[in-house]
Design a protein around this motif. Structure first.
Motif, PDB file in Angstrom:
ATOM      1  N   GLY A   1     -12.921   3.373  42.092  1.00 37.23           N
ATOM      2  CA  GLY A   1     -11.845   3.466  42.788  1.00 37.23           C
ATOM      3  C   GLY A   1     -10.450   3.226  41.787  1.00 37.23           C
ATOM      4  O   GLY A   1      -9.201   3.354  42.328  1.00 37.23           O
ATOM      5  N   ILE A   2     -10.645   2.812  40.347  1.00 40.20           N
ATOM      6  CA  ILE A   2      -9.268   2.558  39.629  1.00 40.20           C
ATOM      7  C   ILE A   2      -9.057   3.956  38.960  1.00 40.20           C
ATOM      8  O   ILE A   2      -9.620   4.724  38.476  1.00 40.20           O
ATOM      9  CB  ILE A   2      -9.623   1.928  38.281  1.00 40.20           C
ATOM     10  N   ALA A   3      -7.490   4.481  39.292  1.00 38.06           N
ATOM     11  CA  ALA A   3      -7.266   5.777  38.892  1.00 38.06           C
ATOM     12  C   ALA A   3      -6.965   5.817  37.286  1.00 38.06           C
ATOM     13  O   ALA A   3      -6.723   4.975  36.507  1.00 38.06           O
ATOM     14  CB  ALA A   3      -5.811   5.981  39.483  1.00 38.06           C
ATOM     15  N   GLN A   4      -7.582   7.057  36.828  1.00 35.26           N
ATOM     16  CA  GLN A   4      -7.272   7.373  35.378  1.00 35.26           C
ATOM     17  C   GLN A   4      -5.719   7.045  34.798  1.00 35.26           C
ATOM     18  O   GLN A   4      -5.800   6.375  33.722  1.00 35.26           O
ATOM     19  CB  GLN A   4      -7.691   8.690  35.140  1.00 35.26           C
ATOM     20  N   HIS A   5      -4.813   7.252  35.585  1.00 36.14           N
ATOM     21  CA  HIS A   5      -3.309   6.866  35.235  1.00 36.14           C
ATOM     22  C   HIS A   5      -3.333   5.593  34.817  1.00 36.14           C
ATOM     23  O   HIS A   5      -2.718   5.255  33.883  1.00 36.14           O
ATOM     24  CB  HIS A   5      -2.393   7.520  36.027  1.00 36.14           C
ATOM     25  N   CYS A   6      -3.603   4.700  35.800  1.00 38.01           N
ATOM     26  CA  CYS A   6      -3.702   3.219  35.666  1.00 38.01           C
ATOM     27  C   CYS A   6      -4.286   3.020  33.989  1.00 38.01           C
ATOM     28  O   CYS A   6      -3.707   2.026  33.586  1.00 38.01           O
ATOM     29  CB  CYS A   6      -4.449   2.550  36.666  1.00 38.01           C
ATOM     30  N   LEU A   7      -5.590   3.437  33.977  1.00 36.06           N
ATOM     31  CA  LEU A   7      -6.374   3.193  32.685  1.00 36.06           C
ATOM     32  C   LEU A   7      -5.446   3.627  31.423  1.00 36.06           C
ATOM     33  O   LEU A   7      -5.339   2.990  30.292  1.00 36.06           O
ATOM     34  CB  LEU A   7      -7.568   3.913  32.591  1.00 36.06           C
ATOM     35  N   ASP A   8      -4.928   4.953  31.456  1.00 39.32           N
ATOM     36  CA  ASP A   8      -3.973   5.389  30.534  1.00 39.32           C
ATOM     37  C   ASP A   8      -2.955   4.629  30.000  1.00 39.32           C
ATOM     38  O   ASP A   8      -2.514   4.376  29.064  1.00 39.32           O
ATOM     39  CB  ASP A   8      -3.595   6.948  30.962  1.00 39.32           C
ATOM     40  N   GLU A   9      -2.071   4.233  31.004  1.00 39.91           N
ATOM     41  CA  GLU A   9      -0.936   3.313  31.012  1.00 39.91           C
ATOM     42  C   GLU A   9      -1.303   2.035  30.266  1.00 39.91           C
ATOM     43  O   GLU A   9      -0.571   1.525  29.394  1.00 39.91           O
ATOM     44  CB  GLU A   9      -0.277   3.150  32.255  1.00 39.91           C
ATOM     45  N   VAL A  10      -2.333   1.219  30.699  1.00 41.33           N
ATOM     46  CA  VAL A  10      -2.628   0.025  30.328  1.00 41.33           C
ATOM     47  C   VAL A  10      -2.937   0.019  28.929  1.00 41.33           C
ATOM     48  O   VAL A  10      -2.830  -0.697  27.893  1.00 41.33           O
ATOM     49  CB  VAL A  10      -3.463  -1.001  31.002  1.00 41.33           C
ATOM     50  N   LEU A  11      -3.989   1.114  28.548  1.00 40.42           N
ATOM     51  CA  LEU A  11      -4.097   1.618  27.003  1.00 40.42           C
ATOM     52  C   LEU A  11      -2.813   1.911  26.144  1.00 40.42           C
ATOM     53  O   LEU A  11      -2.862   1.006  25.396  1.00 40.42           O
ATOM     54  CB  LEU A  11      -5.120   2.586  26.868  1.00 40.42           C
TER      55      LEU A  11
END
Length: 329
Positions: free
Chosen positions: A53-63
């Motif tokens: 359920g965690i969006a890819q955009h969220c992962l991209d931004e925190v990276l």
């Protein structure tokens, strides 16, 4: 669920569990999923989850923001050195921690945060219940959106953790809501991590992080795609690779859950070394309970044939002891 055969901890790969049914209104589906998780927790103590359920955009931004943060000069990062604050939050430089006795230090740098309102207000959780992590987070001046990206991911991962607690309850033959009143104040801390390259690492005394078990209930780990580093020790004393798989998170059980389940659930030894030629990033959310909760064997895990192994200890005191040992603080 995709799972390699396991036998008494002699696993050769890490199972993949699909969380889609965790969000189903059909209790039978949730219970079936929980039984898969139970067997994995008994045999392995590590598993991947997909459809989390965690969006890819969220992962991209925190990276993105963490790459920018860790590229700052050392003196800039040391302004928020965790030893200058009382609650272990903030920045820790490479080789400062040494989690495996006998090693020379852990070759990574990290930034630790705890619960905070996602909206950006100054409210923190009730400090009388905060224990060892009492007090507000500290945040760097740069990058400007570091806090936003980190807290967006933190709260998304927190939601995954809450859902997992429901499944763990079912897996232990407990009411689905058993852990709800024990996790009201979200005693979850998160560390973003940067591992410098160690392509020629031949000295096992200096790893990205030495062999250890986590000391919370469970950890939710995001790994950067394409860069292997994490390994898990099976019962044959073999190190099993845990490569990053697109669209997945890694879940590993910790020592608090082993204590709580009277060693029915496994807290598995693991380590990481970035033997790639480029920097590696990961994010670990360590999910525990409210700090005043007593950690003692749960009634469904104790029988005449399997008496309680552990004495009760509050979660906060247990975390405090382990953090002090890790940082010699």
């Amino acid at each position: 669920m995709s799972c390699a055969p396991v036998c008494g901890g002699a696993f050769e790969s890490i199972p993949i569990i699909d969380l889609e049914d965790a969000f189903s209104e059909d209790e039978a589906l949730r219970r079936t999923l929980a039984q898969h998780i139970r067997m994995t927790c008994i045999d392995v103590g590590f598993f991947y989850v997909k459809n989390h359920g965690i969006a890819q955009h969220c992962l991209d931004e925190v990276l993105r923001v963490n790459k920018e943060y860790y590229s700052l000069p050392a003196e800039e990062k040391m302004k928020l050195h965790h030893k200058t604050v009382p609650n272990f939050k903030g920045y820790s430089p490479p080789l400062e921690a040494n989690i495996q006795p006998g090693n020379k230090g852990d070759l990574h740098e990290g930034f630790r945060i705890g619960w905070e309102e996602q909206s950006g207000g100054s409210v923190v959780q009730n400090t009388s219940r905060d224990g060892v992590m009492a007090g507000a987070n500290v945040w760097p001046d740069r990058p400007d959106d570091f806090r936003t990206a980190c807290m967006d991911y933190y709260h998304a991962a927190l939601a995954v953790g809450k859902k997992l607690f429901c499944l763990f309850a079912l897996a232990l033959d407990l009411p689905e809501t058993y852990f709800d009143d024990k996790t009201v104040y979200s005693a979850a801390t998160m560390r973003t991590l940067h591992y410098p390259p160690q392509p020629d690492a031949a000295d096992d005394k200096v790893l990205g992080i030495g062999a250890h078990t986590d000391f919370v209930c469970f950890t939710i780990l995001w790994q950067q795609t394409g860069l292997e580093a994490l390994q898990v020790l099976n019962s044959r004393e073999q190190w099993i690779n845990v490569p990053p798989l697109p669209g997945t998170l890694v879940i590993n059980l910790g020592d608090q859950f082993a204590r709580w389940t009277n060693n029915i659930f496994k807290s598995t030894v693991h380590r990481a070394a970035n033997k790639n030629i480029i920097d590696r990033y990961s994010i670990a959310l360590f999910f525990g309970t409210d700090y005043e909760v007593n950690i003692e064997p749960i009634y469904t895990c104790v029988t005449a044939e399997r008496p309680a192994i552990y004495q009760a200890i509050t979660a906060g005191e247990y975390v405090r002891q382990r953090l002090k040992a890790m940082y010699n603080k």
